[in-house]
Design a protein around this motif. Structure first.
Motif, short mmCIF file in Angstrom:
data_model
loop_
_atom_site.label_atom_id
_atom_site.label_comp_id
_atom_site.label_asym_id
_atom_site.label_seq_id
_atom_site.Cartn_x
_atom_site.Cartn_y
_atom_site.Cartn_z
N GLU A 198 0.79 -1.23 0.00
CA GLU A 198 0.00 0.00 0.00
C GLU A 198 0.83 1.28 0.00
N GLU A 199 2.11 1.19 0.35
CA GLU A 199 2.92 2.40 0.41
C GLU A 199 4.19 2.31 -0.44
N ILE A 200 5.04 1.34 -0.15
CA ILE A 200 6.32 1.27 -0.85
C ILE A 200 6.14 1.02 -2.34
N LEU A 201 5.38 0.00 -2.69
CA LEU A 201 5.20 -0.36 -4.10
C LEU A 201 4.59 0.79 -4.91
N PRO A 202 3.44 1.34 -4.51
CA PRO A 202 2.86 2.41 -5.36
C PRO A 202 3.74 3.66 -5.43
N ALA A 203 4.38 4.01 -4.33
CA ALA A 203 5.20 5.24 -4.33
C ALA A 203 6.41 5.10 -5.24
N LEU A 204 7.11 3.97 -5.14
CA LEU A 204 8.32 3.79 -5.95
C LEU A 204 7.99 3.52 -7.42
N TRP A 205 6.82 2.92 -7.67
CA TRP A 205 6.38 2.73 -9.05
C TRP A 205 6.08 4.08 -9.69
N GLN A 206 5.44 4.95 -8.95
CA GLN A 206 5.12 6.27 -9.47
C GLN A 206 6.39 7.06 -9.79
N GLU A 207 7.46 6.80 -9.03
CA GLU A 207 8.73 7.48 -9.28
C GLU A 207 9.51 6.84 -10.42
N GLY A 208 9.02 5.73 -10.96
CA GLY A 208 9.69 5.07 -12.06
C GLY A 208 10.99 4.38 -11.67
N LEU A 209 11.05 3.88 -10.43
CA LEU A 209 12.30 3.31 -9.93
C LEU A 209 12.45 1.81 -10.20
N PHE A 210 11.41 1.13 -10.66
CA PHE A 210 11.54 -0.30 -10.93
C PHE A 210 10.58 -0.68 -12.04
N GLU A 211 10.78 -1.88 -12.60
CA GLU A 211 9.94 -2.34 -13.70
C GLU A 211 9.29 -3.69 -13.45
N ALA A 212 9.62 -4.35 -12.34
CA ALA A 212 8.98 -5.62 -11.98
C ALA A 212 9.04 -5.79 -10.47
N VAL A 213 8.19 -6.68 -9.97
CA VAL A 213 8.10 -6.95 -8.53
C VAL A 213 8.48 -8.40 -8.27
N ASP A 214 9.32 -8.60 -7.26
CA ASP A 214 9.79 -9.93 -6.88
C ASP A 214 9.43 -10.18 -5.42
N VAL A 215 9.50 -11.47 -5.00
CA VAL A 215 9.16 -11.85 -3.64
C VAL A 215 9.88 -13.16 -3.32
N PHE A 216 10.26 -13.33 -2.06
CA PHE A 216 10.84 -14.58 -1.59
C PHE A 216 9.72 -15.40 -0.96
N CYS A 217 9.14 -16.29 -1.75
CA CYS A 217 8.04 -17.15 -1.27
C CYS A 217 8.67 -18.44 -0.77
N GLU A 218 8.77 -18.56 0.54
CA GLU A 218 9.48 -19.70 1.12
C GLU A 218 9.11 -19.82 2.59
N ASN A 219 9.41 -20.96 3.19
CA ASN A 219 9.05 -21.14 4.60
C ASN A 219 9.84 -20.23 5.54
N VAL A 220 10.93 -19.62 5.05
CA VAL A 220 11.64 -18.61 5.85
C VAL A 220 11.41 -17.22 5.26
N GLY A 221 10.47 -17.10 4.34
CA GLY A 221 10.15 -15.82 3.73
C GLY A 221 8.68 -15.50 3.86
N PHE A 222 7.98 -15.44 2.73
CA PHE A 222 6.56 -15.09 2.72
C PHE A 222 5.73 -16.29 2.24
N THR A 223 4.57 -16.43 2.82
CA THR A 223 3.69 -17.54 2.49
C THR A 223 3.07 -17.34 1.10
N PRO A 224 2.52 -18.40 0.52
CA PRO A 224 1.82 -18.22 -0.75
C PRO A 224 0.68 -17.21 -0.67
N ALA A 225 -0.03 -17.20 0.44
CA ALA A 225 -1.13 -16.23 0.59
C ALA A 225 -0.60 -14.80 0.61
N GLN A 226 0.49 -14.59 1.33
CA GLN A 226 1.09 -13.26 1.36
C GLN A 226 1.66 -12.89 -0.01
N THR A 227 2.25 -13.86 -0.68
CA THR A 227 2.78 -13.63 -2.03
C THR A 227 1.67 -13.22 -2.98
#
Length: 407
Positions: A198-227
């Motif tokens: 809700e904050e980091i992604l939309p703000a940095l996208w609006q600034e044109g700072l990235f072109e794709a979104v990545d995530v660490f979906c793993e048991n020591v990272g983020f769950t599939p639901a969170q992903t």
């Protein structure tokens, strides 16, 4: 071929490994041909016999090998500090859990990155990038993910922008704010993901700072639901997605990435046939990262044969990062992909050219010597592409050409 214009450049007397799958020879090799470059793009690939008898801009390559510029489609190039002491501790028998409890692991890199100035981060990243460029890399993905707050993630991506401005290389920036849960949110990871969505992604996208979104979906990272929450937030804005998935366990992350038409599923050591079929159906590229496999002394290999059988394109990348793959050498990654994962040398070359381009959403413009493609190519003091895979410690690079210009 169109009639040549005075400023067109003809690169002749070369052996071209085009990596064009429409060519029948291995590596798309074309003998006694020339590259005709107009501006920043390849105008044509033509037999020597078809060249005009006189043209003012001719470069004689004296029979050398020419390939597309190399593409490193998965790196974490911008970060502060290093983790050499942790590696030594692990080799001396200290567990990763104990190291983490002492403030090590990814949190150590986050702390170092947050406290580093942009200039310090830029200086370190420039050294790493220079090593990759010297091996023939002309396009590179750079992820954030060691900031884990808005200020530091912004700082990392701005450094990536400066690297692109300062060097003859194309940088593909990726937002990996969902790399780990920062210490201040360790008891409420969902709240951190809300901050990202809700904050980091939309703000940095609006600034044109990235072109794709990545995530660490793993048991020591983020769950599939969170992903999936993150993917929904990204795709609602038309942002391509990709994922670190199936590295340590099988959570179905590759199938999830594919369902969102993701560019790539990366690591994938624990990928099952359901995930392979999903990737094949949706055109998601498999990115193999043998450096991390080697450095962590893993045993579970990616299902290369299943990927081949289903026609899933396999890219190869360095995964350059301080914790699990501190190798700024794409030649070494190619060698490891062959020795450890069973790729053929030709598959490894496809993995750092046309398949890597596709993993970055550039499959129609990069990674091949073909009319209409960007004129990024490398001239080698070599006869055959296998030489760079066979002997990664020897670098026969003769000339690096970026967007049609010697670099």
């Amino acid at each position: 071929m169109q009639q040549l214009q005075p400023d067109d450049v003809v690169w002749r007397n070369a052996r071209l490994a085009t990596m064009d799958p429409d060519q029948t020879a291995p590596y798309g090799i074309m003998e006694e041909c020339a590259l005709v470059v107009r501006g920043q793009h390849i105008l044509a690939v033509v037999p020597e016999a078809e060249l005009p008898p006189a043209h003012r801009n001719i470069v004689d390559l004296e029979g050398r090998l020419v390939t597309p510029g190399l593409i490193d489609c998965h790196t974490h190039l911008v970060f502060g500090g290093d983790r050499a002491s942790e590696w030594e501790q692990r080799l001396n028998g200290v567990s990763y859990k104990t190291i983490g409890e002492r403030g090590g692991g990814i949190n150590a890199t986050v702390t170092a990155t947050r406290s580093s100035t942009p200039e310090a981060l830029l200086a370190l990243a420039q050294q790493r990038l220079q090593r990759l460029m010297s091996e023939g890399v002309t396009t590179i993905e750079i992820k954030s993910g060691y900031g884990l707050n808005a200020e530091a993630e912004t700082k990392m991506l701005q450094v990536a922008q400066r690297l692109a401005r300062n060097n003859p290389v194309e940088v593909c920036p990726t937002l990996l704010a969902a790399h780990a849960v920062p210490g201040e949110y360790r008891h409420d990871p969902d709240a951190y993901l809300t901050l990202v969505c809700e904050e980091i992604l939309p703000a940095l996208w609006q600034e044109g700072l990235f072109e794709a979104v990545d995530v660490f979906c793993e048991n020591v990272g983020f769950t599939p639901a969170q992903t999936e929450r993150l993917f929904q937030a990204a795709t609602a804005r038309g942002i391509p997605v990709k994922g670190h998935v199936e590295q340590l366990s099988n959570l179905g992350g590759a199938a999830l990435v594919s369902r969102y038409s993701g560019l790539s599923a990366d690591h994938i050591e624990y990928l099952d046939d359901v995930g392979v079929r999903a990737m094949a159906q949706h055109g998601t590229v498999a990115v193999l990262l043998p450096g991390a496999f080697y450095f962590l002394q893993e045993r579970q290999r990616p299902p290369v044969e299943a990927l081949r059988k289903r026609g899933v394109p396999m890219a190869v990348a360095t995964d350059y990062n301080p914790g699990t793959s501190p190798f700024a050498s794409l030649h070494l990654a190619m060698n490891m992909a062959c020795v450890q994962f069973g790729l053929t040398p030709e598959e490894a070359w496809a993995g750092v050219t046309r398949h890597a381009a596709r993993a970055l959403g550039r499959g129609a413009t990069h990674g091949q010597l073909k009319a209409g493609f960007v004129a990024d190519f490398i001239v080698w003091d070599a006869q055959h592409p296998v030489e760079m895979v066979y002997e990664p410690g020897r670098n026969p690079l003769h000339q690096r050409v970026f967007r049609g210009t010697k670099a």
